[in-house]
Design a protein around this motif. Structure first.
Motif, PDB file in Angstrom:
ATOM      1  N   SER A 246       0.831  -1.202   0.000  1.00 22.09           N
ATOM      2  CA  SER A 246       0.000   0.000   0.000  1.00 22.09           C
ATOM      3  C   SER A 246       0.865   1.252   0.000  1.00 22.09           C
ATOM      4  O   SER A 246       1.997   1.247   0.508  1.00 22.09           O
TER       5      SER A 246
ATOM      6  N   ARG B 100      -9.760  -1.011  -4.676  1.00 24.06           N
ATOM      7  CA  ARG B 100      -8.389  -0.991  -4.166  1.00 24.06           C
ATOM      8  C   ARG B 100      -7.941   0.418  -3.790  1.00 24.06           C
ATOM      9  O   ARG B 100      -7.167   0.589  -2.851  1.00 24.06           O
TER      10      ARG B 100
ATOM     11  N   ASN C 201      -4.287   0.490  -2.093  1.00 23.35           N
ATOM     12  CA  ASN C 201      -4.070  -0.818  -1.466  1.00 23.35           C
ATOM     13  C   ASN C 201      -3.987  -1.897  -2.532  1.00 23.35           C
ATOM     14  O   ASN C 201      -4.405  -1.699  -3.673  1.00 23.35           O
TER      15      ASN C 201
END
Length: 125
Positions: free
Chosen positions: A17, A67, A84
């Motif tokens: 991330s 995401r 992420n």
């Protein structure tokens, strides 16, 4: 004079991330759009995510849905991009944009007036 300063980029392994930040000075917008674009080597610039501040409406390109999360802090005049589950195909130069307009007819942001210098994101497999 308007300045957009991006931070938070770097190198990460796939699945990791990163959180990008973009702080705007010299310009305040409480009803328009701010967003993030990216450009990979040999490809055109792509809109990744944006937020219509006036309506708190967000948009994501299909490849990052689920995401990435875009958010904005009015008090800090900053827009964020939480990324992420990063993939190698997310590798690109990421650009912050501000001063965008909201289309009531199409429900999209467009015509950004201000751009950052870009920040590199590299995802290794």
């Amino acid at each position: 004079q308007v300045h957009l300063v991006e931070s938070g980029g770097g190198s990460v392994q796939a699945g990791g991330s990163l959180r990008l930040s973009c702080t705007v000075s010299g310009y305040t917008d409480s009803s328009g759009c701010m967003g993030w674009f990216r450009q990979a080597p040999g490809k055109g610039r792509e809109g990744v995510a944006n937020i219509y501040i006036g309506g708190n409406i967000t948009y994501y390109v299909n490849s990052v849905k689920g995401r990435f999360t875009v958010s904005q802090d009015n008090a800090e005049n900053t827009v964020y991009l939480q990324m992420n589950s990063l993939k190698p195909e997310d590798t690109a130069m990421y650009y912050c944009a501000a001063g965008g307009r909201w289309s009531l007819s199409n429900n999209v942001c467009f015509d950004y007036g201000y751009w950052g210098q870009g920040i590199q994101v590299t995802v290794s497999s």
